[in-house]
Design a protein around this motif. Structure first.
Motif, PDB file in Angstrom:
ATOM      1  N   LEU A  37       0.813  -1.212   0.000  1.00 15.04           N
ATOM      2  CA  LEU A  37       0.000   0.000   0.000  1.00 15.04           C
ATOM      3  C   LEU A  37       0.850   1.267   0.000  1.00 15.04           C
ATOM      4  O   LEU A  37       0.516   2.250  -0.673  1.00 15.04           O
ATOM      5  N   ARG A  38       1.953   1.251   0.731  1.00 11.10           N
ATOM      6  CA  ARG A  38       2.858   2.413   0.737  1.00 11.10           C
ATOM      7  C   ARG A  38       3.450   2.641  -0.650  1.00 11.10           C
ATOM      8  O   ARG A  38       3.552   3.774  -1.111  1.00 11.10           O
ATOM      9  N   ALA A  39       3.865   1.561  -1.297  1.00 14.18           N
ATOM     10  CA  ALA A  39       4.431   1.674  -2.644  1.00 14.18           C
ATOM     11  C   ALA A  39       3.385   2.211  -3.609  1.00 14.18           C
ATOM     12  O   ALA A  39       3.674   3.083  -4.438  1.00 14.18           O
ATOM     13  N   ARG A  40       2.174   1.701  -3.496  1.00 14.63           N
ATOM     14  CA  ARG A  40       1.082   2.165  -4.363  1.00 14.63           C
ATOM     15  C   ARG A  40       0.849   3.659  -4.174  1.00 14.63           C
ATOM     16  O   ARG A  40       0.735   4.413  -5.140  1.00 14.63           O
ATOM     17  N   SER A  41       0.816   4.119  -2.932  1.00 15.67           N
ATOM     18  CA  SER A  41       0.609   5.543  -2.643  1.00 15.67           C
ATOM     19  C   SER A  41       1.748   6.401  -3.187  1.00 15.67           C
ATOM     20  O   SER A  41       1.508   7.464  -3.768  1.00 15.67           O
ATOM     21  N   ALA A  42       2.978   5.943  -3.005  1.00 16.28           N
ATOM     22  CA  ALA A  42       4.131   6.704  -3.495  1.00 16.28           C
ATOM     23  C   ALA A  42       4.091   6.832  -5.017  1.00 16.28           C
ATOM     24  O   ALA A  42       4.355   7.902  -5.570  1.00 16.28           O
TER      25      ALA A  42
END
Length: 129
Positions: A70-75
């Protein structure tokens, strides 16, 4: 005799100027999620805006692994990019479905299908003559 912690192997294949496939092998959990998170952050800093996460060899993922995804997706969304998930193992696919992540981040049967789902790569600007 205590068992060794699971090792997560992360390998990256670059496709063009702004795409990459990140293949993961091993359990993605609290002990290993930081490895993936650092790799994905480095790719984003290098200008890779479209990343496929190959989950075929991930037999187990917990909330820490989900958080990394999820963090990668947001970034990537902040950089006008996209994260796509490819070939998740059955237990990982179930987890992605149960948590609703598969609704926000489509699952693809292979990395090739995921790469094909990205928008066409923009041609570099031509210098005027």
């Amino acid at each position: 005799m205590p068992s060794e912690p699971d090792v997560l192997t992360v390998s990256t294949t670059v496709h063009g100027t702004d795409r990459a496939v990140v293949a993961i092998s091993g359990q993605l959990d609290g002990d290993t999620a930081a490895v993936l998170q650092h790799q994905l952050a480095a790719l984003t800093l290098q200008g890779r805006r479209f990343i496929v996460l190959d989950l075929a060899l991930v037999p187990f993922m917990d909330s820490s692994g989900l958080n990394s995804v999820l963090r990668a997706r947001s970034a990537l969304l902040r950089h006008e990019g996209q994260l796509l998930l490819a070939a998740p193992s059955e237990p990982v696919r179930r987890l992605l479905d149960l948590t609703g992540i598969s609704l926000a981040t489509p699952l693809h049967d292979s990395t090739d299908l995921a790469l094909a789902a990205f928008p066409a790569e923009e041609a570099p600007p031509r210098s005027g003559v």
